[in-house]
Design a protein around this motif. Structure first.
Motif, mmCIF file in Angstrom:
data_model
loop_
_atom_site.group_PDB
_atom_site.id
_atom_site.type_symbol
_atom_site.label_atom_id
_atom_site.label_comp_id
_atom_site.label_asym_id
_atom_site.label_seq_id
_atom_site.Cartn_x
_atom_site.Cartn_y
_atom_site.Cartn_z
ATOM 1 N N ILE A 209 0.976 -1.195 0.195
ATOM 2 C CA ILE A 209 0.136 0.174 -0.127
ATOM 3 C C ILE A 209 0.896 1.303 -0.212
ATOM 4 C CG2 ILE A 209 -1.790 1.486 1.252
ATOM 5 C CD1 ILE A 209 -2.588 -1.301 2.555
ATOM 6 N N ILE A 210 0.923 2.073 -0.804
ATOM 7 C CA ILE A 210 1.333 3.283 -0.967
ATOM 8 C C ILE A 210 0.566 4.422 -0.381
ATOM 9 C CG2 ILE A 210 2.487 5.081 -2.615
ATOM 10 C CD1 ILE A 210 2.960 2.929 -4.423
ATOM 11 N N MET B 52 -0.324 14.667 -4.359
ATOM 12 C CA MET B 52 -0.196 14.139 -5.779
ATOM 13 C C MET B 52 1.655 14.107 -6.210
ATOM 14 S SD MET B 52 -2.437 12.795 -7.167
ATOM 15 C CE MET B 52 -1.463 12.481 -8.709
ATOM 16 N N ILE B 53 2.307 15.111 -5.448
ATOM 17 C CA ILE B 53 3.583 15.264 -5.670
ATOM 18 C C ILE B 53 4.330 14.050 -4.832
ATOM 19 C CG2 ILE B 53 5.838 16.870 -4.983
ATOM 20 C CD1 ILE B 53 4.017 19.027 -5.560
ATOM 21 N N ASN C 19 6.620 8.265 -5.038
ATOM 22 C CA ASN C 19 6.703 6.871 -4.351
ATOM 23 C C ASN C 19 6.017 6.102 -5.413
ATOM 24 O OD1 ASN C 19 7.606 7.978 -1.838
ATOM 25 N ND2 ASN C 19 5.530 8.361 -1.392
ATOM 26 N N ILE C 20 5.590 6.006 -6.326
ATOM 27 C CA ILE C 20 5.442 5.274 -7.221
ATOM 28 C C ILE C 20 6.122 4.809 -8.644
ATOM 29 C CG2 ILE C 20 2.894 5.196 -7.062
ATOM 30 C CD1 ILE C 20 2.435 7.043 -9.671
#
Length: 154
Positions: free
Chosen positions: A3-4, A147-148, A153-154
């Protein structure tokens, strides 16, 4: 399962806020809400938040596109207010503006969060700029911070 989850703190980033001067009495409150949230929640220094004023909402996309080419900013907030009048101007701008801004964001892989209000009357703008219904500029800042960090992180 992974989970991010993302923090809203982003102290070392640079943000550009592009604000329409038309309907400035509403847009100024949206801007104040955005800046306050970026500073308090995101812990971004005042020097890393740049405000660019443009004549109206139609000038926002071109300005954003040029700012992206400078590669100085991690994300953008757009602020403007369009109040429905007696002509088709409202419908034409409302239909196209968000699509254009979204396309710029996707094409350039940079978050652009819109705080452009599409309103039937002035009171709706006042209510959404800090009076009764929160501050949509502040909401945009929270979304941008998330969002930044998500994109990192993805």
């Amino acid at each position: 399962m992974k989970i991010i989850e993302n923090s809203l703190k982003s102290s070392h980033i640079k943000i550009a806020i592009v604000v329409a001067r038309f309907n400035e009495f509403i847009n100024k409150n949206l801007l104040d809400g955005a800046i306050s949230t970026l500073k308090l929640v995101g812990q971004i220094s005042y020097e890393n938040i740049h405000t660019i004023w443009v004549p109206g909402v139609c000038e926002i996309p071109l300005t954003i596109k040029n700012l992206i080419m400078k590669k100085r900013y991690n994300g953008f907030i757009t602020i403007g207010t369009i109040i429905k009048g007696e002509t088709l101007h409202f419908e034409i701008i409302s239909r196209d503006l968000n699509v254009i801004i979204s396309n710029i964001s996707i094409e350039n892989n940079v978050p652009i969060i819109s705080s452009i209000l599409y309103l039937n009357n002035i009171q709706q703008g006042i209510d959404r700029a800090g009076a009764k219904l929160g501050n949509r500029g502040s909401d945009a800042a929270l979304s941008l911070l998330e969002m930044i960090n998500l994109l990192k992180n993805i």
